[in-house]
Motif scaffolding. Structure first.
Motif: not given
Length: 319
Positions: A83, A85, A126, A128, A176-179, A232
């Motif tokens: 992960f 971050l 992570t 954005s 892929n994560l867009r916080y 997540t």
């Protein structure tokens, strides 16, 4: 479609694990049965004491983009999952853009190379909302063309591409994560940037009036940290690879409504002071959460007032 991955019994690497979201993620991974958690953190902003006692955690101090790359090979050795971050944040990009690019781009590339050599099976990066670039309009969709307008946003979008590239090179799965705007306990640990939530709750805690800049109609998508962490973890566990998800509430909350909610949860009867309009005037930054609901079955479970109340209680416990 990829393999299903199980955190139980796994060795997991978490960059930025001593920070706000990362420390909550480490606790969640331990609760899910992770056998060993290696935290890579520069400790410039995060603090080891943010990690709960008794967890199977090793902390490796490393400044991505600046430390010796060989340290990353050692930290990733034997890892099942990564992960990522850790990042220099948006506000640092205004004053130190070169550092942001070196940490978020060169550091990410070095990390992903080490993870690939270690045989990591899945990577969750992570990113954005700043990858999108725009400040207004309808909810942001994962399918739209990103046009980042800040060095930070450019660096995070580059990180998404690097994650895809290295994962494919090493036959690893990736997400892929867009916080969006994550908030909650430990959001501000004495260094870094204070969000409007932390600043306003601190004022309320101290018996002062919170401040709303401009008309207060500028709207943001707020998600409580426990919900962001759940999303997540699901991103890693799900039999999916090569996907991009927004992590938010899907609700655009105007700042004046946000501050009014904070006043209610504080139980104080104080007026709200008016401040001058700032660069956020007229903005609306909210993410569509249909895709993550459909593919991961994820929907936030913490209401705004519940989350604000938990954050205020945490602030009240700080010296």
């Amino acid at each position: 479609m990829s393999r299903t991955h199980n955190i139980d019994g796994a060795t997991v690497v978490v960059t930025g694990g001593c920070g706000f979201i990362g420390s909550h993620l480490v606790s969640a991974l331990a609760a899910r049965g992770a056998r060993r958690i290696v935290v890579i953190d520069s400790l410039r902003y995060g603090k080891p004491e943010s990690l709960a006692a008794g967890l199977p955690v090793e902390v490796v101090q490393h400044d991505l983009g600046f430390g010796e790359a060989s340290e990353l090979d050692g930290a990733c050795a034997g890892a099942d999952f990564l992960f990522h971050l850790a990042a220099e944040k948006h506000n640092q990009s205004k004053d130190a853009p070169t550092r942001v690019l070196r940490a978020n781009v060169e550091g990410t590339a070095a990390l992903l190379g080490a993870a690939g050599r270690a045989g990591v099976r899945k990577i969750v990066f992570t990113s954005s909302l700043y990858s999108y670039g725009r400040l207004s309009g309808p909810p942001m969709l994962e399918s739209e063309q990103p046009q980042p307008s800040t060095v930070y946003g450019i660096s995070k979008l580059t990180g998404e591409h690097l994650t895809a590239f290295f994962a494919r090179q090493h036959q690893a799965d990736w997400i892929n994560l867009r916080y969006f705007f994550v908030y909650g306990p430990r959001q501000f640990a004495g260094t870094g940037y204070k969000s409007v939530i932390v600043k306003s709750l601190e004022r309320l805690r101290d018996g002062e009036s919170p401040v709303v800049n401009g008309d207060g109609l500028q709207a943001l998508d707020y998600i409580y940290v426990d919900d962001a962490v759940e999303a997540t973890c699901r991103a890693l566990e799900a039999p999916l690879s090569g996907e991009l998800f927004n992590v938010g509430s899907g609700v655009a909350t105007p700042v004046k409504e946000l501050v009014a909610s904070m006043v209610r949860v504080s139980g104080r009867e104080v007026p709200i002071d008016a401040g001058p309009a700032d660069w956020t005037h007229g903005s609306s930054r909210v993410g569509s959460v249909e895709k993550i609901a459909n593919l991961l079955g994820f929907r936030p479970s913490t209401s705004l007032e519940q989350g604000l109340g938990a954050t205020l209680r945490w602030l009240g416990s700080q010296p």
